[in-house]
Design an enzyme around this catalytic site. Structure first.
Site, PDB file in Angstrom:
ATOM      1  N   GLY A  14     -13.749  -3.447   0.037  1.00 37.29           N
ATOM      2  CA  GLY A  14     -15.067  -2.862   0.285  1.00 37.29           C
ATOM      3  C   GLY A  14     -15.407  -1.775  -0.716  1.00 37.29           C
ATOM      4  N   ARG A  37       0.825  -1.213   0.000  1.00 33.76           N
ATOM      5  CA  ARG A  37       0.000   0.000   0.000  1.00 33.76           C
ATOM      6  C   ARG A  37       0.858   1.263   0.000  1.00 33.76           C
ATOM      7  NH1 ARG A  37      -4.925  -1.929   3.929  1.00 33.76           N
ATOM      8  NH2 ARG A  37      -6.174  -2.784   2.250  1.00 33.76           N
ATOM      9  N   LYS A  39     -21.856 -14.471   1.753  1.00 32.72           N
ATOM     10  CA  LYS A  39     -23.293 -14.239   1.916  1.00 32.72           C
ATOM     11  C   LYS A  39     -23.956 -13.605   0.703  1.00 32.72           C
ATOM     12  CE  LYS A  39     -23.355 -13.263   6.872  1.00 32.72           C
ATOM     13  NZ  LYS A  39     -23.361 -12.098   7.754  1.00 32.72           N
ATOM     14  N   GLY A  87      -9.549  -8.202  -1.656  1.00 37.40           N
ATOM     15  CA  GLY A  87      -9.920  -9.250  -0.706  1.00 37.40           C
ATOM     16  C   GLY A  87      -9.339 -10.623  -1.008  1.00 37.40           C
TER      17      GLY A  87
HETATM   18  P1  AMP Z   1     -16.617 -12.461   1.384  1.00 34.26           P
HETATM   19  O1  AMP Z   1     -15.948 -11.651   2.448  1.00 34.26           O
HETATM   20  O2  AMP Z   1     -18.088 -12.336   1.335  1.00 34.26           O
HETATM   21  O3  AMP Z   1     -15.954 -12.305   0.034  1.00 34.26           O
HETATM   22  O4  AMP Z   1     -16.412 -13.959   1.815  1.00 34.26           O
HETATM   23  C1  AMP Z   1     -15.163 -14.531   1.948  1.00 34.26           C
HETATM   24  C2  AMP Z   1     -15.266 -15.692   2.874  1.00 34.26           C
HETATM   25  O5  AMP Z   1     -16.223 -16.602   2.390  1.00 34.26           O
HETATM   26  C3  AMP Z   1     -13.966 -16.428   2.999  1.00 34.26           C
HETATM   27  O6  AMP Z   1     -13.488 -16.290   4.312  1.00 34.26           O
HETATM   28  C4  AMP Z   1     -14.348 -17.865   2.710  1.00 34.26           C
HETATM   29  O7  AMP Z   1     -13.777 -18.761   3.618  1.00 34.26           O
HETATM   30  C5  AMP Z   1     -15.842 -17.882   2.854  1.00 34.26           C
HETATM   31  N1  AMP Z   1     -16.452 -18.956   2.047  1.00 34.26           N
HETATM   32  C6  AMP Z   1     -16.392 -19.106   0.736  1.00 34.26           C
HETATM   33  N2  AMP Z   1     -17.013 -20.256   0.373  1.00 34.26           N
HETATM   34  C7  AMP Z   1     -17.457 -20.835   1.513  1.00 34.26           C
HETATM   35  C8  AMP Z   1     -18.193 -22.029   1.776  1.00 34.26           C
HETATM   36  N3  AMP Z   1     -18.549 -22.841   0.802  1.00 34.26           N
HETATM   37  N4  AMP Z   1     -18.509 -22.291   3.052  1.00 34.26           N
HETATM   38  C9  AMP Z   1     -18.132 -21.464   4.026  1.00 34.26           C
HETATM   39  N5  AMP Z   1     -17.446 -20.318   3.842  1.00 34.26           N
HETATM   40  C10 AMP Z   1     -17.109 -20.002   2.575  1.00 34.26           C
END
Ligand code: AMP
Length: 395
Positions: A374, A37, A198, A351
């Site tokens: 984000g 960064r 999610k 991310g």
């Molecule tokens: P996000 O911050 O929404 O991009 O989500 C990232 C997180 O989603 C990571 O820490 C992953 O471990 C989790 N993740 C992705 N696929 C799965 C899954 N099938 N089951 C549980 N966690 C998941």
């Protein structure tokens, strides 16, 4: 699409320029473990210093909760900047106090200083106008180059722009021109890959991208909500049951718009959320009872890879599985490989997907890896980013 004035559109010679950077670097025992960064901010700082500006840098680091805490001091950043720039970068011991003001007033053309962590004041995150005015009082021009915090309306990212002429630095300019260009005038086919935890976090992005893309690839834990909504058996996979109707509505909307949606056809599953679980490769329509999907399977990697190979533009946000665990990182790695091997304009939204790409050594094969997870997500959602909206538009 944003069309903002940049540092090249203003005369900075002899002016005091307050430049907000993102120096929120990872630290361990007071040592910077990754200075990416800081290095990314150098083009803007070098331009300002070499064009005779008196440069006052500022940034946040960590979450010091609005009070001085030496653990979150920017002293290591000042030292690293001094090394990288090859010129002394002095650190003020405060943010808007007598030391900062004294040092700012004494700056000569081309000199660079750094204020202490702006989050040592609780007014920063509250976007307090009096605090923003104090910050602004040290300078003649405001430059925002902190894309990672551009989605936050804080005093040093947006508030100061009420009191100073405000333009963007090279980093923000690059982010908005590449991501904005892809969204407004993409080379087609335009393929979006969305993963992560999610559906509820990504509804806005899905909604906005359905209006723009040709193909939408959905992986990660999000996919199980969609697959359950389609009548698949998902075992004990993560699922947002209150979002099943929404998932169907999004699939209907995509269909109505002629957008192809690709969901996993096979999964790597485990009997518990643990890297040492008992694992199987199964059909996505029939995940056994007692098993949860933790990654996409090899057939899905081929299916997704085929769409990626033919793409003109790829935008990717979110891992395909629990990519932090080696055992369940093959899906994310497979998709990263397909993106690296394609000739598409490739944009990675920070991310976990960016981390997977860096780990595989594919970073230089991507068109752009966003510096803000984000912020890039909100950009892809089509939301206004306060730290960019506050900057002057080009004439
Ligand atoms: P996000 O911050 O929404 O991009 O989500 C990232 C997180 O989603 C990571 O820490 C992953 O471990 C989790 N993740 C992705 N696929 C799965 C899954 N099938 N089951 C549980 N966690 C998941």
């Amino acid at each position: 699409m944003y069309n903002k004035k940049t540092i090249e559109d203003v005369d900075v010679k002899g002016k005091r320029v307050l430049a907000r950077c993102d120096f929120n670097v990872p630290m361990a025992d007071g040592v910077i473990t990754d200075d990416k960064r800081i290095r990314e901010a150098l083009p803007t700082i070098r331009y300002l210093a070499s064009h005779g500006a008196k440069v006052i840098l500022c940034s946040h680091m960590g979450r010091p909760k609005g009070e001085f805490n030496s653990k979150y001091s920017l002293a290591p950043v000042a030292a690293r900047l001094t090394e990288l720039l090859g010129q002394e970068v002095t650190l003020a011991s405060d943010v808007i106090g007598p030391d900062a003001k004294g040092k700012a007033a004494a700056l000569k053309d081309g000199e660079v200083m750094l204020l202490e962590n702006v989050r040592f004041h609780k007014e920063e995150e509250k976007n307090d106008p009096a605090f923003a005015k104090e910050l602004a009082s040290m300078a003649d021009i405001f430059v925002n180059d902190a894309f990672g915090t551009a989605h936050r309306a804080h005093a040093s990212t947006a508030g100061v722009a009420d009191y100073l002429p405000a333009v963007c630095g090279y980093l923000i300019q690059k982010e908005i021109s590449i991501m904005g260009g892809a969204l407004s005038n993409p080379k087609r086919p335009f393929v979006a890959i969305l993963g992560g935890a999610k559906v509820s976090d990504k509804i806005g992005v899905i909604n906005n991208l359905i209006e723009k893309v040709d193909t939408l690839i959905i992986g990660g834990a999000m996919a199980y909500t969609f697959n359950k909504a389609r009548g698949h058996k998902i075992g004990i996979s993560l699922c947002e049951d209150d979002k099943l109707d929404l998932a169907n509505e999004l699939l209907e909307k995509a269909k109505a718009k002629g957008v192809k949606v690709l969901l996993p056809v096979d999964n790597h599953v485990g009997d518990k959320y643990d890297p040492d679980c008992h694992d199987l490769f199964v059909d996505s329509a029939d995940i056994p009872d007692g098993y949860m999907g933790l990654d996409i399977g090899p057939a899905s990697v081929i299916l997704f890879g085929y769409a990626i190979k033919g793409a003109g533009t790829v935008v990717w946000n979110g891992p395909m599985g629990v990519s932090e665990w080696d055992k369940f990182s093959q899906g994310t790695c497979g998709v990263a490989t397909a993106v690296a091997e394609s000739n598409a304009v490739s944009i990675i939204g920070g991310g976990d997907s960016a981390a997977a790409i860096e780990k595989l050594g594919f970073a230089d094969r991507m068109t752009h890896i966003s510096t803000g997870g984000g912020a890039s997500l909100e950009f892809l959602e089509g939301l206004e980013l306060p730290g960019i909206a506050c900057l002057a538009d080009k004439d």
